[in-house]
Structure formats: C-alpha cells, structure tokens
Design a protein around this motif. Sequence first.
Motif, PDB file in Angstrom:
ATOM      1  N   ASN A  63       0.794  -1.232   0.000  1.00 20.75           N
ATOM      2  CA  ASN A  63       0.000   0.000   0.000  1.00 20.75           C
ATOM      3  C   ASN A  63       0.826   1.281   0.000  1.00 20.75           C
ATOM      4  N   PHE A  64       2.041   1.226  -0.548  1.00 18.60           N
ATOM      5  CA  PHE A  64       2.761   2.465  -0.830  1.00 18.60           C
ATOM      6  C   PHE A  64       2.126   3.109  -2.056  1.00 18.60           C
ATOM      7  N   GLN A  65       2.072   4.431  -2.072  1.00 15.38           N
ATOM      8  CA  GLN A  65       1.567   5.157  -3.234  1.00 15.38           C
ATOM      9  C   GLN A  65       2.755   5.542  -4.116  1.00 15.38           C
ATOM     10  N   LEU A  66       2.700   5.162  -5.380  1.00 14.68           N
ATOM     11  CA  LEU A  66       3.796   5.427  -6.302  1.00 14.68           C
ATOM     12  C   LEU A  66       3.682   6.852  -6.847  1.00 14.68           C
ATOM     13  N   VAL A  67       4.799   7.571  -6.837  1.00 16.19           N
ATOM     14  CA  VAL A  67       4.847   8.952  -7.309  1.00 16.19           C
ATOM     15  C   VAL A  67       5.979   9.076  -8.320  1.00 16.19           C
ATOM     16  N   SER A  68       5.712   9.741  -9.443  1.00 16.32           N
ATOM     17  CA  SER A  68       6.765  10.070 -10.404  1.00 16.32           C
ATOM     18  C   SER A  68       7.279  11.467 -10.067  1.00 16.32           C
ATOM     19  N   VAL A  69       8.579  11.588  -9.810  1.00 19.19           N
ATOM     20  CA  VAL A  69       9.107  12.825  -9.225  1.00 19.19           C
ATOM     21  C   VAL A  69      10.039  13.553 -10.197  1.00 19.19           C
ATOM     22  N   PRO A  70      10.196  14.879 -10.013  1.00 17.18           N
ATOM     23  CA  PRO A  70      11.158  15.642 -10.812  1.00 17.18           C
ATOM     24  C   PRO A  70      12.584  15.407 -10.311  1.00 17.18           C
ATOM     25  N   ASP A  71      13.544  15.583 -11.201  1.00 12.99           N
ATOM     26  CA  ASP A  71      14.954  15.435 -10.850  1.00 12.99           C
ATOM     27  C   ASP A  71      15.650  16.776 -10.673  1.00 12.99           C
ATOM     28  N   ILE A  72      14.953  17.875 -10.933  1.00  6.52           N
ATOM     29  CA  ILE A  72      15.516  19.221 -10.778  1.00  6.52           C
ATOM     30  C   ILE A  72      14.744  19.940  -9.675  1.00  6.52           C
ATOM     31  N   LEU A  73      15.476  20.422  -8.672  1.00  9.32           N
ATOM     32  CA  LEU A  73      14.848  21.024  -7.495  1.00  9.32           C
ATOM     33  C   LEU A  73      15.502  22.360  -7.161  1.00  9.32           C
ATOM     34  N   SER A  74      14.818  23.138  -6.341  1.00  3.86           N
ATOM     35  CA  SER A  74      15.372  24.412  -5.874  1.00  3.86           C
ATOM     36  C   SER A  74      16.205  24.185  -4.618  1.00  3.86           C
ATOM     37  N   SER A  75      17.025  25.168  -4.285  1.00  2.00           N
ATOM     38  CA  SER A  75      17.889  25.045  -3.108  1.00  2.00           C
ATOM     39  C   SER A  75      17.083  24.961  -1.822  1.00  2.00           C
ATOM     40  N   ASN A  76      15.921  25.604  -1.792  1.00  2.00           N
ATOM     41  CA  ASN A  76      15.121  25.613  -0.571  1.00  2.00           C
ATOM     42  C   ASN A  76      14.725  24.203  -0.156  1.00  2.00           C
ATOM     43  N   VAL A  77      14.309  23.385  -1.125  1.00  2.00           N
ATOM     44  CA  VAL A  77      13.923  22.013  -0.830  1.00  2.00           C
ATOM     45  C   VAL A  77      15.138  21.202  -0.384  1.00  2.00           C
ATOM     46  N   LEU A  78      16.243  21.349  -1.098  1.00  6.09           N
ATOM     47  CA  LEU A  78      17.452  20.580  -0.778  1.00  6.09           C
ATOM     48  C   LEU A  78      17.961  20.905   0.618  1.00  6.09           C
ATOM     49  N   LYS A  79      18.060  22.195   0.922  1.00  6.08           N
ATOM     50  CA  LYS A  79      18.573  22.596   2.241  1.00  6.08           C
ATOM     51  C   LYS A  79      17.602  22.196   3.347  1.00  6.08           C
ATOM     52  N   SER A  80      16.316  22.252   3.067  1.00  2.00           N
ATOM     53  CA  SER A  80      15.326  21.861   4.076  1.00  2.00           C
ATOM     54  C   SER A  80      15.395  20.379   4.397  1.00  2.00           C
ATOM     55  N   CYS A  81      15.876  19.584   3.440  1.00  2.00           N
ATOM     56  CA  CYS A  81      16.040  18.147   3.675  1.00  2.00           C
ATOM     57  C   CYS A  81      17.362  17.822   4.361  1.00  2.00           C
ATOM     58  N   GLY A  82      18.209  18.836   4.540  1.00  2.00           N
ATOM     59  CA  GLY A  82      19.465  18.627   5.245  1.00  2.00           C
ATOM     60  C   GLY A  82      20.681  18.508   4.357  1.00  2.00           C
ATOM     61  N   MET A  83      20.547  18.857   3.059  1.00  2.00           N
ATOM     62  CA  MET A  83      21.666  18.767   2.134  1.00  2.00           C
ATOM     63  C   MET A  83      22.461  20.067   2.127  1.00  2.00           C
TER      64      MET A  83
END
Length: 424
Positions: free
Chosen positions: A173-193
């Motif tokens: 029962n996992f929901q499959l998502v097709s995701v983008p490979d290009i992201l902004s810095s805000n998302v990356l830094k918020s995830c701890g990168m």
Amino acid sequence: MISSRLTSKSLWRKLSKQFYSTVSLPDIDTIYYCDSKNATEIKENIDLRKGVGDINRVLDIYNSLLKLPDGDEGYRRLREDLYMELNKLPNRTHPAVQNYKDQPHLVHEINAKRNFGTCTPLQFSEITDRLNLMRTDKLGNTCGNKSYYYIAELAELEEALIKYTVSALLSKNFQLVSVPDILSSNVLKSCGMTINSDRTQIYSLDPVHHGPDLYLSGTAEMSLAGLLMNSLHTKEQLPLKLAAVSRCYRAETSNVVEERGTYRVHQFTKVEMFAVTTPEQSDDMLEYLRRTQEELFAPLNIHMRVLDMPPHELGAPAYRKYDIEAWMPGRNNYGEISSCSNCTDYQSRRLHIKYAQDDGTKYVHTLNGTACAIPRMLIALLETHQDPKGKIFIPEVLQPFMNGKEFITKNNKVPKLKLLKIKK
C-alpha cells in the motif's frame, strides 16, 4: 520592546512565530534550542555527531535579540543571523544510539555467505567484462568518469529489480509517485543537504543558461519531501507511505580502493520509500521500513548484515538510521546497499508539513528508506550468483520479471564498443 524575562512556553512560541513568520524560513524549535538550560545537552549532541553548529553563538545572538525592538534594523539582521546559526544544528539523537560511540551496533545477519569451494569469486567488473554486459571506459563523448552503460541482460536485470521492488511496495500500500529530478535550493537545504560548498554532493545547473537556483536531485527523498511542502494533513491520513523510482545524481568521488568501479557513481537509478507519521508513530515506522527492506532483499539470496548506526554516521537530519550491508564475494568485503532514517520533525519544520489534531496543528515526522539502489545491488547479485562456467544465476523472485530466464550468459548480440579516431 521585547522583555528579556520571557519564561512561559506560550511567550516562547509567540517569539518563535515572530522569528519565522516567513514561509521560506524554517520553524526551528526555539523553545528547546534557545533555552540555556539545554545548552550542555545540545553541545554534547553536536560533539557526538561530529557535526557543525555552535550553541553558544545561538544563545548569544538570541539574548542580544531580546533587547532590541522588533522594528529595528539591527533586530532584523540579528534575526537572520539567528536563523543561520540555528539551521546548522543537527537533529537530536535517539537515546539508544548515544551509547554506540564510533561503532555501529549489529542488529542481525540475513542469509549465509555462499561457499565457493576452491574457486576464487570474480569481481563485478571482471564478470561484466567477460560476459560483455557493461561499459565503463572511453566515455569521454558521453558522461565521463564514474559512469556506465549496462548492456543486454544486465540492463534487463536492472529493470527486473525495479519492477520487483515496485510490485512489492504496491502490495504494501505504498503510493507510487513520479518525481522531478531538478529542485530548488530551498527544498534541498530543508532536507538537510549542503549545497554550493567544497564538500557538496549536489550538482548545480548553470544559472546563466538554465535559470537561477536549480540543482539535480541526489535522491527521490528530496522530491517527495518537496511534494508535501506547506501541506496540512488530518491525523486519520497518517501514516502516509510514498514510493518513487528516480535517477539520482551525485558529484561525489572516491579514491578508496573498496569503492572502485561502479560502487560509487555520478548517476544511478534508485527506488525510494518515504513516510509521514505523527510523532508517536515514527519509531514504529522506522522498524517497519527496515523490515520492508529485509523482506525485499532476503529472497535475493545475498548475505547481509543490518546495522544500527552510531551518531557520527547520522548526518544532520536523522534521529536514528539503519544501514544494510551486503557481502560482495569478489571484493571480499561488505558494501552498503541501503539505509533507512527517522528524521523526526527536522525536515517538516523546514518544509512546513503539519497535521491537524484537536488542540491545533503539529509537525509531522518524516522517514525515508532505500528500497533498491541498482548499482550496488547488481554488484552483490552478480558476485554472489556467479558460476565458474561463465553464467549468472538469477534469483527465483526476479525470474518472472525477466521473461522466465533462469540465468544470464555472455552477450554476443551487442558488440564491444570501440571509439574510432577521426582524422581532420
């Protein structure tokens, strides 16, 4: 003027909201981090994790800020400084993990090591060269060092692993998502990168030609977290279990002998699990993700060990992390094939992911886990299931995803590629 004698939780929360009313700024727990009573505990946690961050500087800025009116220009500058310093602090560490010092704790082992008898097992690169299944050299005209072509049945095996993994996750029962490979810095830094530093693993796109603030994703975890940014969930919707298949881009390099070949590469395919829970559910969800990984890997008949990782291996976001290492006979060594982490509210506070309950809203907990990282899984599979006569046995659970094939043989259909020098 803000009083310097703020003590009650309600006033701390009011001040915290004042600091982080802008959505782009993380709502870090100032009630905890800006209370001098917690300074020793926070410093010990930073030291255990061998991370960056200076809690004394946080407290100095915070105390200076309390003495200034909120409309003052100095107040605004100090508020930004406080945000920068708070954002460097790592997540808290699970109490059980704090006692591990520098060594991981062995949870258990799965499957026995294969006995090769008098035969010496070949390494992955030797196997693929003999069977003409992969190309890693002379890639200057395409994507350079630390890259590869999978050819013929090795490419089929890659697809079989993806289909096998996705099929199993959908049944859970996992929901499959097709995701983008290009992201902004805000998302990356918020995830701890970490980005735009000497030690970053993140590829940045040329701002002149591609627009500012664009980066290649290192894992689908970041894209899935970004999907939920600024979202509010009901308690009944949790836990939420997502999965994604994506390409992962890493700028990392390594000169370590054990990480030669395609063990550490610049781009690879990975199936990722991502979960969102209430705080009360996250410990159990981490165990669920680990069990899911074990259930996926065990039928592949490779020997593995499951490790509860020590504080200095957690990175900034993780509260607790399990690694699974597979035995790679040709390398005569273990290699990490997956991990799963509980990041508690580290990411959700930065991405503003909440759930509603009777007394208001609270931050969710986020967790992630590798369901299948292709290159290292292929190393473990080919080195474990190689046959001295020159073929690779395919685990039974993968055979339905390879049109019933039971083994891989030498590729004679796609010739070995050669680059020709063209005279000007």
